[in-house]
Motif scaffolding. Sequence first.
Motif, PDB file in Angstrom:
ATOM      1  N   PRO A   1       5.558  16.994  -5.088  1.00  0.00           N
ATOM      2  CA  PRO A   1       4.633  15.920  -4.702  1.00  0.00           C
ATOM      3  C   PRO A   1       5.297  14.548  -4.853  1.00  0.00           C
ATOM      4  CG  PRO A   1       3.560  17.499  -6.152  1.00  0.00           C
ATOM      5  CD  PRO A   1       5.010  17.837  -6.166  1.00  0.00           C
ATOM      6  N   HIS A   2       4.887  13.609  -4.030  1.00  0.00           N
ATOM      7  CA  HIS A   2       5.523  12.304  -4.060  1.00  0.00           C
ATOM      8  C   HIS A   2       4.642  11.239  -3.419  1.00  0.00           C
ATOM      9  CE1 HIS A   2       6.659  14.244  -0.233  1.00  0.00           C
ATOM     10  NE2 HIS A   2       6.520  13.039   0.270  1.00  0.00           N
ATOM     11  N   TYR A   3       5.065  10.001  -3.617  1.00  0.00           N
ATOM     12  CA  TYR A   3       4.427   8.851  -2.984  1.00  0.00           C
ATOM     13  C   TYR A   3       5.409   8.209  -2.004  1.00  0.00           C
ATOM     14  CZ  TYR A   3       0.612   8.920  -6.389  1.00  0.00           C
ATOM     15  OH  TYR A   3      -0.475   9.283  -7.144  1.00  0.00           O
ATOM     16  N   HIS A   4       4.849   7.563  -0.991  1.00  0.00           N
ATOM     17  CA  HIS A   4       5.610   6.721  -0.073  1.00  0.00           C
ATOM     18  C   HIS A   4       4.989   5.326  -0.060  1.00  0.00           C
ATOM     19  CE1 HIS A   4       7.864   9.889   2.070  1.00  0.00           C
ATOM     20  NE2 HIS A   4       6.747  10.591   2.116  1.00  0.00           N
ATOM     21  N   PRO A   5       5.793   4.276   0.021  1.00  0.00           N
ATOM     22  CA  PRO A   5       5.227   2.984   0.426  1.00  0.00           C
ATOM     23  C   PRO A   5       4.893   3.046   1.908  1.00  0.00           C
ATOM     24  CG  PRO A   5       7.609   2.836   0.279  1.00  0.00           C
ATOM     25  CD  PRO A   5       7.244   4.206  -0.204  1.00  0.00           C
ATOM     26  N   LEU A   6       3.963   2.256   2.346  1.00  0.00           N
ATOM     27  CA  LEU A   6       3.620   2.192   3.764  1.00  0.00           C
ATOM     28  C   LEU A   6       4.285   0.974   4.397  1.00  0.00           C
ATOM     29  CD1 LEU A   6      -0.184   3.098   3.650  1.00  0.00           C
ATOM     30  CD2 LEU A   6       1.755   4.603   4.125  1.00  0.00           C
TER      31      LEU A   6
ATOM     32  N   ASP B   1       0.839  -1.189   0.000  1.00  0.00           N
ATOM     33  CA  ASP B   1       0.000   0.000   0.000  1.00  0.00           C
ATOM     34  C   ASP B   1       0.877   1.242   0.000  1.00  0.00           C
ATOM     35  OD1 ASP B   1      -2.340  -1.491   0.074  1.00  0.00           O
ATOM     36  OD2 ASP B   1      -2.388  -1.539   2.263  1.00  0.00           O
ATOM     37  N   ILE B   2       0.349   2.329  -0.559  1.00  0.00           N
ATOM     38  CA  ILE B   2       1.121   3.562  -0.672  1.00  0.00           C
ATOM     39  C   ILE B   2       0.282   4.745  -0.209  1.00  0.00           C
ATOM     40  CG2 ILE B   2       2.508   2.683  -2.589  1.00  0.00           C
ATOM     41  CD1 ILE B   2       0.753   4.274  -4.509  1.00  0.00           C
ATOM     42  N   VAL B   3       0.955   5.885  -0.033  1.00  0.00           N
ATOM     43  CA  VAL B   3       0.265   7.117   0.329  1.00  0.00           C
ATOM     44  C   VAL B   3       0.847   8.255  -0.501  1.00  0.00           C
ATOM     45  CG1 VAL B   3       1.860   7.690   2.216  1.00  0.00           C
ATOM     46  CG2 VAL B   3      -0.472   8.605   2.245  1.00  0.00           C
ATOM     47  N   TRP B   4      -0.010   9.198  -0.885  1.00  0.00           N
ATOM     48  CA  TRP B   4       0.421  10.371  -1.647  1.00  0.00           C
ATOM     49  C   TRP B   4       0.542  11.566  -0.717  1.00  0.00           C
ATOM     50  CZ3 TRP B   4      -2.233  15.073  -2.721  1.00  0.00           C
ATOM     51  CH2 TRP B   4      -1.621  15.883  -3.680  1.00  0.00           C
ATOM     52  N   HIS B   5       1.608  12.350  -0.891  1.00  0.00           N
ATOM     53  CA  HIS B   5       1.795  13.569  -0.115  1.00  0.00           C
ATOM     54  C   HIS B   5       1.797  14.774  -1.054  1.00  0.00           C
ATOM     55  CE1 HIS B   5       3.710  11.521   3.665  1.00  0.00           C
ATOM     56  NE2 HIS B   5       2.396  11.424   3.622  1.00  0.00           N
ATOM     57  N   GLY B   6       0.883  15.683  -0.796  1.00  0.00           N
ATOM     58  CA  GLY B   6       0.769  16.895  -1.607  1.00  0.00           C
ATOM     59  C   GLY B   6       1.315  18.109  -0.888  1.00  0.00           C
ATOM     60  N   THR B   7       1.008  19.275  -1.412  1.00  0.00           N
ATOM     61  CA  THR B   7       1.611  20.512  -0.923  1.00  0.00           C
ATOM     62  C   THR B   7       1.267  20.799   0.538  1.00  0.00           C
ATOM     63  OG1 THR B   7      -0.279  21.700  -1.835  1.00  0.00           O
ATOM     64  CG2 THR B   7       1.705  21.580  -3.184  1.00  0.00           C
ATOM     65  N   CYS B   8       0.091  20.395   0.969  1.00  0.00           N
ATOM     66  CA  CYS B   8      -0.300  20.688   2.353  1.00  0.00           C
ATOM     67  C   CYS B   8       0.378  19.736   3.339  1.00  0.00           C
ATOM     68  CB  CYS B   8      -1.815  20.619   2.507  1.00  0.00           C
ATOM     69  SG  CYS B   8      -2.502  18.994   2.177  1.00  0.00           S
ATOM     70  N   THR B   9       0.940  18.651   2.850  1.00  0.00           N
ATOM     71  CA  THR B   9       1.527  17.654   3.735  1.00  0.00           C
ATOM     72  C   THR B   9       2.923  18.038   4.183  1.00  0.00           C
ATOM     73  OG1 THR B   9       0.320  16.041   2.406  1.00  0.00           O
ATOM     74  CG2 THR B   9       1.887  15.176   3.998  1.00  0.00           C
ATOM     75  N   HIS B  10       3.702  18.613   3.262  1.00  0.00           N
ATOM     76  CA  HIS B  10       5.087  18.981   3.550  1.00  0.00           C
ATOM     77  C   HIS B  10       5.303  20.460   3.250  1.00  0.00           C
ATOM     78  CE1 HIS B  10       6.557  14.969   4.388  1.00  0.00           C
ATOM     79  NE2 HIS B  10       6.037  14.517   3.287  1.00  0.00           N
ATOM     80  N   LYS B  11       4.439  21.308   3.734  1.00  0.00           N
ATOM     81  CA  LYS B  11       4.498  22.716   3.376  1.00  0.00           C
ATOM     82  C   LYS B  11       5.766  23.409   3.883  1.00  0.00           C
ATOM     83  CE  LYS B  11       1.478  23.911   7.303  1.00  0.00           C
ATOM     84  NZ  LYS B  11       0.184  24.522   7.676  1.00  0.00           N
ATOM     85  N   GLY B  12       6.502  22.774   4.796  1.00  0.00           N
ATOM     86  CA  GLY B  12       7.726  23.389   5.298  1.00  0.00           C
ATOM     87  C   GLY B  12       8.943  23.131   4.431  1.00  0.00           C
ATOM     88  N   ASP B  13       8.863  22.148   3.493  1.00  0.00           N
ATOM     89  CA  ASP B  13      10.017  21.840   2.664  1.00  0.00           C
ATOM     90  C   ASP B  13      10.322  22.992   1.719  1.00  0.00           C
ATOM     91  OD1 ASP B  13      10.141  19.475   3.931  1.00  0.00           O
ATOM     92  OD2 ASP B  13       9.446  18.239   2.267  1.00  0.00           O
ATOM     93  N   HIS B  14      11.627  23.260   1.520  1.00  0.00           N
ATOM     94  CA  HIS B  14      12.043  24.440   0.769  1.00  0.00           C
ATOM     95  C   HIS B  14      11.643  24.357  -0.706  1.00  0.00           C
ATOM     96  CE1 HIS B  14      14.313  28.060  -0.012  1.00  0.00           C
ATOM     97  NE2 HIS B  14      14.906  27.451  -1.020  1.00  0.00           N
ATOM     98  N   ASN B  15      11.872  23.243  -1.338  1.00  0.00           N
ATOM     99  CA  ASN B  15      11.475  23.082  -2.742  1.00  0.00           C
ATOM    100  C   ASN B  15      10.601  21.836  -2.865  1.00  0.00           C
ATOM    101  OD1 ASN B  15      13.621  21.358  -2.205  1.00  0.00           O
ATOM    102  ND2 ASN B  15      14.536  21.553  -4.240  1.00  0.00           N
TER     103      ASN B  15
END
Length: 357
Positions: free
Chosen positions: A337-342, A320-334
């Motif tokens: 969007p990306h996916y992670h395996p769980l 299973d995987i999860v998607w991370h959008g702009t609201c998930t990592h808003k502190g990252d400098h650049n």
Amino acid sequence: MMQKTFQRFTSLLLSLTMLLSLASMAFAADTGADTSADLFGTDIEEVVSVNSPVSEEEIAKDLFQSLSEEAQQIFLAQIATDPGLTEYHRENVDPSFDPQAIPAIYAYSSELDIVRSGLANLGLSSTVTYAFTGAASAIVGGAGGAAITTSEVYALLFGTSIVTTIAAYWDEVENAFSDIVGVFTNAFSYMRSAVSNALWDTRDDAASVYYGSPVTSVSIQTFTSSTPLVRVRHANGSEDRYNCNTKAEKLYWRDGEKFFIAVLVPYDSTDMMLWVCPIPVDYATALAIRYQNNERIGILTTKEVLARELAQRAPGGTVDIVWHGTCTHKGDHNFIPHYHPLDSNGYSDRQIHLWYI
């Protein structure tokens, strides 16, 4: 019955670690590696297996489950006309499959009919015929009768994990690949070039897995300019080095380039910066890094579907995987969007990033 080719291949894989190759253009420069500091811990000294032995059932289920709902219906309508493929589907995917229950709206696809009958005439094994018929169903469902580009066809093929089948049945498929491409281009005559190019790209992906030396470790070290240097070591003693000296948002890629090594490094006390090696790597390298599952060393792809598919890949199957959008990592400098395996507990903490642009 499994074909002799599959049996020989499986036996080989049971006695050897799985194969992996790196692009020959890999940046290789030694500028004081002995004095460089490891940014994120020690190497993981174990062979990264990118192509574990797979069964007919695993290939069939992976293929079918990867298809969209529409493509599944198109595919089932086609194999319902073939007693051999119907029985194969029952044995490996769905014992309750009833050819009479297929909705009439999906009853016929001229392209798929040409592919299935053409593959049958080549005398291929049931697994190979099933997998390539499924791959053609993905094209039919995704293209909708209109001509699409090479990269779009490739993304549809990649999503079906057809590369796994080609690698597992390498001798059989390699010997017949030109004929297989001919069957597909005959069926999809309105986008002949795009389909041909995309199929050969998937063949190259499989070749990168089948040939080459296994990876024993992947690590990060600082480079002279303080941009990260990724070191990929092989079982044959060789080492490839990738200087990740390009900010992710500045990456330029040419048509056909798909996978790039990317590294997260601290930007300040709270943020991270994503750096990329501008030299593309082959599929096997990308997959080996995925299996390494280092939260700092990931892969940047040029299409969302490629990142999603890589995230799902895992030794012995999918996860299973999860998607991370702009609201998930808003502190990252650049942020990209990306996916992670769980992990086994359903969390993305300390899991690899599969970015896309």
